[in-house]
Design an enzyme around this catalytic site. Structure first.
Site, mmCIF file in Angstrom:
data_model
loop_
_atom_site.group_PDB
_atom_site.id
_atom_site.type_symbol
_atom_site.label_atom_id
_atom_site.label_comp_id
_atom_site.label_asym_id
_atom_site.label_seq_id
_atom_site.Cartn_x
_atom_site.Cartn_y
_atom_site.Cartn_z
ATOM 1 N N SER A 158 20.665 4.619 103.166
ATOM 2 C CA SER A 158 21.337 5.632 103.477
ATOM 3 C C SER A 158 22.735 4.988 104.040
ATOM 4 C CB SER A 158 20.871 6.510 104.931
ATOM 5 O OG SER A 158 20.500 5.555 105.866
ATOM 6 N N LYS B 294 28.461 2.062 110.543
ATOM 7 C CA LYS B 294 28.148 3.272 110.008
ATOM 8 C C LYS B 294 28.207 4.244 110.909
ATOM 9 C CE LYS B 294 23.459 4.439 108.029
ATOM 10 N NZ LYS B 294 21.960 4.174 107.811
ATOM 11 N N SER C 23 17.147 1.387 104.421
ATOM 12 C CA SER C 23 18.574 2.039 104.585
ATOM 13 C C SER C 23 19.844 0.663 104.453
ATOM 14 C CB SER C 23 18.587 2.892 105.310
ATOM 15 O OG SER C 23 18.377 4.015 104.922
#
Lengths: 523, 529
Positions: free
Chosen positions: B164, B89, B188
């Site tokens: 996310s 990420k 997330s």
């Protein structure tokens, strides 16, 4: 004190609280591994930084254990309460010198609270309550400069960012500018004694701020307080507060209202000036620092820190003035620095060990006084007088450092013993000490080499007396004519011929005997 | 051959690499080629540096070569992820690489250091493939709050992948990477795993170091693995977990090696379910939950019972307060964590005249609407006079939420099973203009962050052709137990028809005419009007 201040103080009383920030002495910064053992403002800028003290994305703080121990030691030294658990808080505000946009500090649970500090003033001893002492991180250094094109620019040096800082806040107990100064001096002394900080004001290691308000004498409510900053010496602390008291009194007398502002001290002009208004005081939105777990202070850790504390200056002053019977002044001078006080204590120990009946190494009580008592008062006089004069004249880092004088406490005791026992004169001793300081040799060796020992043999002095009498017929005649002061002159001549080594009292006795004997023979 | 390689699980890749069936370079190239061909339509990646990837792959191959010559003893010392591509990420710091956290304000920022987990991945020989898309500063549940455009869900390219960590989840589901790192502050990792039909785990708070991971809400953030099965998730967790002296909140608790030996056999894995006491929290079946989602969860419970577990209804009475408390705590911490983005030292810098104008210009332009919303929420909640009513109270609610879970554990429940998300993936743009609707999608996941517990989401079937995730919540430090349960569920559903279903969007990804996710979103928006 100006006339204006004196007049103001007749009607108004000042109420002062002191905030001190001091750099805590550690090898690394407060929350990262960057070096903190040198002056952060020296050397190449931004050379001691890392993701943590630059506030880079993803960086996290780690508590410096040594810094915490220093604050705990300070807490113990001021008799403060130390909580069993404490925590860290974020103080949020924006400024270019604050890389994370918040400062890690302590709000509700400082490492130390409710302590006090006692010190001497010209009006006697004073005790000031200390509300709290806590740990936080310093900001970067912001430098305003002009670039080569003549534009004004601001430069940032993050070497100071994240340096450990201890904030110590008093209760509003301080009443005079002198008290404020003495408090700051005593705090500096204490911090240096316990090794927490070098606390050098000129190098920014100790920053003093004062909250000053005044109120009509005899009334209770506090007036509006004004924060005074930028005082870079103890002397400016005193001067700035004096100025501020007088300024506030004049303002109130003129019907003005004191506004809550921050004022800076201009040392050159000797005035304070408005730095910023505090009326719309900032909301720092404190909240517990989630990146650091609560810090637990267990009893064993605290005991370990307590065991490492030296005897504190106030206790040493009390011992010197009480047990040893020294004057308050001498006690103050001897404890001014830990080095001097440690030196004095070491000398005391040597003297005590050699004194009959007081310790092993002394001769049997009632024996011949081969090793006379070197009194604390005599040692104190030599240390505060001659030795201090010598080290204060030294150059470089050794200046003022008795512990680096090259004169070991035992050597000083040996020298003082020679003086006290009458074996050398005070003048000779001073010479020997000065030479020892220069040559780094023991003063007793110099006494021996230079034959400084006093002539206390009546026959030896008698020979000199005969010479002096023979060489000074006029003085002898004066004496015989009844002029007593002629004896002083003749004794002086004996001292001169012996290089000051003759025992003056013995010389006087021998001289009188000689003159009177000659006179009776002649009469 | 390269097309096949991406379909392997990480543990199958490990076997092939050791056997010399293929090299780490071939493996990396297969993934790089897939990304190059397909990411235009997927939008999962923010940065992929082929040269840098191949350097890592060559190094991994050199070690593998040596190990083959030295013999099995050396091969046994290699981590299962050695030579295996991993996606990160884009909030994990990689020295010399970009790290935008999905924000414009970090455009142009190059991290000068490796995050702890980056160091760990390098140490085990994993090949860092690139950086994946995400909601700005991990604030969001759909990856639409990225400054770099949205990501599509491989199951339906018109839908969001969740967030996310939507880029990481979509990349794994689309076979662009076998495993990926995400972060989970309120769901997330688990929610995008659920919406993309893969496995995702949020470990116990303190299990994985946060050092070098861009912070959203420090007391809630945890790094977690995303993978296509439980074994791969366990291997990635094993690689990155453990105490790090640079993160004071990371725990000195040993990482169990059992994470590397989850059962290979489905039957053996299924047998591990027998005797477990599982709790089903009644409060997690919220009003508005999609019937298809609830049906899959109820069916999963039936399957678990059939495999020998006892499932009892439990109560987590403060669940209702979770969202409000979470959005206060997380936003308050975020408001401080995002203060460092000021244009002074790195990232976007706009000059406005004086310092205040610089801040306003930089932050005004650099932050997107969701980040601004959270900064304002958090700043308000911490303001003088409001602290006790908001932040103080939220922390008390947090204590109560934690106590709810403690009571369940005290009653002897081994793990909680629950829905991960009340709905399957929604269409791009559907909730973008309604922040509260977006916040409500986290109702089942964020209490787990508030309590600091480990939680996982695993595939539990399809509803109208879209994946439904089953959430598993455990006691602190029970990651191994949770992943064994996850593996057990894989065992009992190994023959289920939905297990063989490929994400239908994969075919469209390969079409050069397939629109970019942003164009899809725009078209959908136009369609609504």
């Amino acid at each position: 004190m100006t006339a204006g201040l004196a007049a103001a103080l007749e009607r108004y009383e000042a109420v002062i609280g002191i905030e001190v920030h001091c750099q805590v002495r550690t090898a690394t910064k407060m929350f990262c591994a960057c070096a903190a053992d040198a002056d952060p403002d020296e050397g190449a800028p931004n050379s001691r930084t890392c993701p943590v003290c630059l506030g880079l994305p993803g960086a996290l703080p780690v508590i410096n254990r040594r810094a915490v121990e220093h604050v705990l030691a300070t807490g113990l030294a001021i008799g403060a309460t130390v909580p069993s658990a404490t925590r860290w808080d974020r103080k949020n505000y924006f400024y270019p010198d604050l890389p994370k946009g918040y400062q890690i500090s302590q709000l509700d649970l400082p490492l130390a609270s409710h302590g006090s500090l006692t010190f001497d003033t010209s009006a006697g001893e004073r005790t000031i309550g200390i509300r709290r002492a806590h740990l936080e991180e310093d900001t970067a250094r912001l430098i305003h400069a002009t670039d080569p094109d003549g534009r004004k620019v601001s430069l940032l040096d993050f070497d100071r960012s994240g340096m450990p800082l201890m904030e110590i806040v008093t209760e509003p107990d301080v009443r005079t500018a002198e008290e404020a100064r003495r408090y700051a001096e005593e705090l500096q002394r204490l911090l240096r004694y316990i090794g927490v900080s070098d606390a050098d004001m000129e190098r920014g290691q100790m920053r003093v701020e004062a909250n000053v308000s005044i109120r009509p004498r005899g009334t209770e409510p506090f007036g509006t307080r004004v924060e005074v900053k930028n005082m870079n010496s103890f002397r400016s602390v005193e001067r700035a507060i004096e100025f501020e008291i007088e300024r506030q009194a004049a303002a109130i007398d003129a019907g003005e209202t004191i506004r809550q502002v921050t004022r800076g001290w201009d040392d050159d002009r000797g005035i304070t000036y408005v730095m910023r208004s505090k009326e719309d005081s900032e909301d720092y939105r404190y909240f517990p620092e989630p990146d650091l777990p609560p810090l637990r202070v267990d009893a064993a850790w605290l005991a370990e820190i307590a065991a490492g504390l030296p005897e504190l200056p106030a206790a040493r002053r009390a011992r010197y003035a009480g047990t040893l019977g020294l004057s308050a002044y001498d006690a103050g001078v001897l404890t001014a620095t830990r080095e001097t006080s440690d030196y004095f204590d070491a000398a005391l120990a040597v003297a005590a060990a050699a004194t009959p009946g007081t310790a092993a190494g002394g001769t049997a009580a009632g024996g011949t006084a081969a090793d006379p008592v070197v009194s604390p008062k005599a040692l104190a006089n030599w240390i505060t007088g001659e030795l201090t004069r010598l080290v204060n004249a030294a150059a470089g880092a050794d200046r003022g450092r008795i512990d680096r004088s090259g004169i070991a406490p035992a050597d000083l005791v040996a020298l003082v013993r020679l003086v006290e026992s009458g074996e050398i004169s005070g003048t000779s001793a001073k010479e020997a000490l000065a030479e020892a300081f220069e040559s780094r040799r023991p003063p007793a060796d110099i006494v021996a080499d230079r034959g400084m020992r006093r002539i206390s043999d009546a026959d030896a002095i008698g020979a000199v007396v005969s010479d002096v009498v023979a060489a000074n017929p006029a003085a002898v005649a004066d004496y015989r004519a009844g002029k007593e002061q002629a004896v002083g002159f003749l004794v002086g001549q004996v001292m001169k011929r012996t290089g000051g080594r003759a025992d003056a009292a013995l010389a006087r006795t021998v001289l009188r005997a000689h003159l009177d004997a000659d006179g009776s023979q002649g009469g | 051959m390269s097309g096949d390689l991406t379909r392997l699980t990480a543990h199958a890749m490990a076997v092939g690499l050791r056997a010399g069936d293929f090299t780490a370079e071939e493996l990396a190239t297969a993934h790089l080629d897939a990304i190059e061909a397909e990411d235009r339509a997927l939008g999962a990646w923010l940065a992929v540096d082929r040269t840098e990837v191949l350097v890592q792959a060559h190094a991994a191959d050199a070690t593998l070569d040596l190990a083959r010559r030295v013999g099995p003893a050396m091969s046994a010392t290699l981590h299962p992820l050695h030579g295996v591509p991993v996606a990160l990420k884009d909030l994990v710091s990689v020295r010399g690489g970009r790290c935008t956290a999905g924000s414009r304000i970090l455009a142009g920022y190059t991290s000068p250091y490796d995050a702890h987990i980056t160091e760990r991945l390098r140490a085990v020989g994993a090949v860092i493939l690139g950086k994946t898309n995400m909601d700005e500063f991990a604030m969001g549940s759909s990856t639409e709050h990225s400054a770099y455009g949205p990501t599509s869900n491989p199951w339906d390219l018109d839908r969001v992948p969740g967030g996310s960590s939507g880029g990481s989840a979509a990349a794994v589901a689309a076979y662009h990477a076998p495993v990926a790192i995400g972060t989970d502050t309120g769901g997330s990792v688990r929610q995008p795993a659920s919406l993309c039909g893969i496995v995702g785990m949020k470990p116990t708070y303190g299990r994985v170091s946060r050092y070098g991971v861009v912070a959203f809400a420090s007391s809630l953030d945890q790094v977690g693995p995303l993978a296509r099965d439980a074994r791969d998730a366990a291997a990635l967790l094993h690689a990155v977990a453990g105490r790090d002296d640079r993160d004071s909140t990371s725990a000195p608790i040993p990482v169990p090696d059992g994470l590397l030996s989850l059962p290979d056999s489905d039957d053996e894995a299924a047998a591990g379910i027998r005797g477990l006491r599982l709790g089903l929290p009644r409060e997690y079946f919220v009003a508005g939950m999609e019937p298809g989602t609830e049906a899959r969860i109820r069916e999963a419970v039936t399957l678990l019972e059939a495999a020998g577990a006892t499932v009892e209804e439990v109560s987590l009475p403060h669940t209702d307060y979770g969202i409000a408390a979470y959005y206060i705590v997380a936003s308050a911490e975020a408001s401080a964590n995002l203060a460092r983005y000021d244009g002074i030292r790195f990232g976007l810098a706009r000059r406005g005249g004086d310092v205040l104008e610089d801040y306003l210009a930089t932050r005004g332009e650099g932050f997107g609407p969701e980040a601004k919303r959270r900064i304002m929420l958090g700043t308000y909640a911490l303001s003088a006079g409001y602290y006790d009513a908001f932040y103080g109270k939220a922390q008390k609610v947090r204590t109560l939420i934690k106590a709810d879970f403690d009571a369940v554990w005290a009653a002897g429940v081994d793990a909680i099973v629950a829905p991960t998300s009340p709905s399957v993936a929604w269409r791009l743009g559907a909730k973008l203009d309604d922040p509260v609707a977006m916040y409500l999608t986290d109702v089942c996941t964020l209490p787990v962050n508030m309590a600091g517990l480990p939680g996982a989401s695993i595939p539990a079937g399809l509803s109208d052709g879209l994946p439904v995730g089953l959430q598993l919540i455990g006691r602190p430090w029970s990651e191994l137990e949770l992943l064994r349960l996850a593996r057990g569920f894989e065992g009992i559903t190994a023959g289920a028809p939905w297990r063989g279903v490929e994400p239908p969007g994969l075919a469209a990804l390969r079409s050069a005419s397939s629109p970019r996710p942003a164009d899809r979103a725009a078209a959908l928006g136009a369609g609504d009007r």
